[in-house]
Design a protein around this motif. Structure first.
Motif, PDB file in Angstrom:
ATOM      1  N   ASN A   5       0.832  -1.201   0.000  1.00  0.00           N
ATOM      2  CA  ASN A   5       0.000   0.000   0.000  1.00  0.00           C
ATOM      3  C   ASN A   5       0.863   1.247   0.000  1.00  0.00           C
ATOM      4  O   ASN A   5       0.452   2.301   0.413  1.00  0.00           O
ATOM      5  N   HIS A  79      -4.171   9.015   3.311  1.00  0.00           N
ATOM      6  CA  HIS A  79      -5.624   9.082   3.114  1.00  0.00           C
ATOM      7  C   HIS A  79      -6.397   9.088   4.426  1.00  0.00           C
ATOM      8  O   HIS A  79      -6.246   8.179   5.233  1.00  0.00           O
ATOM      9  N   ASP A  81      -9.720   9.439   4.070  1.00  0.00           N
ATOM     10  CA  ASP A  81     -10.933   8.784   3.556  1.00  0.00           C
ATOM     11  C   ASP A  81     -10.591   7.987   2.300  1.00  0.00           C
ATOM     12  O   ASP A  81      -9.557   8.219   1.673  1.00  0.00           O
ATOM     13  N   ARG A  82     -11.493   7.093   1.936  1.00  0.00           N
ATOM     14  CA  ARG A  82     -11.265   6.271   0.746  1.00  0.00           C
ATOM     15  C   ARG A  82     -11.609   7.020  -0.531  1.00  0.00           C
ATOM     16  O   ARG A  82     -12.350   7.989  -0.513  1.00  0.00           O
ATOM     17  N   GLY A 105      -6.346   5.350  -3.336  1.00  0.00           N
ATOM     18  CA  GLY A 105      -6.123   4.719  -2.041  1.00  0.00           C
ATOM     19  C   GLY A 105      -4.669   4.428  -1.714  1.00  0.00           C
ATOM     20  O   GLY A 105      -4.368   3.939  -0.621  1.00  0.00           O
TER      21      GLY A 105
END
Ligand SMILES: [Cu+2]
Length: 179
Positions: A5, A79, A81-82, A105
């Motif tokens: 990620n 992030h 929020d998504r 993301g």
């Protein structure tokens, strides 16, 4: 190579890690490795986060939308929020700078070496004015180009955000005697 990620956009590697640290790093996952060097060097780690609603109440915005840093410093783009992403506006990068960006993301770490103003946007929400700027060192070097390109981006929501942010960038420049 797969990164879970996170990945690094560090442009060069002037790092001199001790052998012990290097071995330690080899034992870590790639995503962790990407985050370690600045921490080991004790450099300032700045961060920008993507929000559906920023702390100041702005809908679909980065916080801080304008980030002031020194050359060589790193920024983590993450992030709150998504559904958001980070992507540089490559038509106005400072001389010698490389583009940066990630998928929706995706958290990215970027080291900014070339002085100037870097504009970036969120792919899903660019039309809603979800843009931001990183000001590195003497950020006025390409500011005229950034100002012109930003003013030309289509849509009333971008225009409003550009006007607001450029005003803030000008205030910073005047306060520092750069403008
Ligand atoms: Cu977004």
């Amino acid at each position: 190579m797969t990164f879970s990620n996170s990945h690094s956009h560090t442009l060069a590697s002037p790092l001199v890690l001790s052998r012990r640290h290097s071995l330690l790093l080899l034992g870590m996952g790639a995503s962790v490795l990407a985050l370690r060097p600045s921490a080991l060097l004790g450099q300032t780690q700045h961060s920008v986060t993507a929000h559906n609603r920023a702390p100041d109440g702005t809908q679909m915005a980065f916080a801080p939308a304008i980030l002031r840093i020194r050359p060589g410093e790193s920024v983590r783009f993450g992030h709150a929020d998504r559904g958001h992403s980070f992507q540089s506006y490559d038509d106005t990068l400072p001389d010698g700078a490389r583009s940066f960006g990630g998928g929706v993301g995706e958290t990215i770490d970027v080291t900014f070496r070339a002085e100037g103003t870097y504009g970036y946007f969120c792919r899903p929400h660019q039309a809603m004015g979800m843009i931001g700027f990183v000001l590195v060192g003497d950020f006025t070097r390409n500011l005229a180009a950034v100002r012109a390109a930003s003013a030309a981006r289509p849509g009333p929501m971008i225009a409003r955000r550009v006007a607001e942010y450029m005003g803030e960038i000008d205030r910073i420049g005047r306060a520092e005697g750069l403008i």
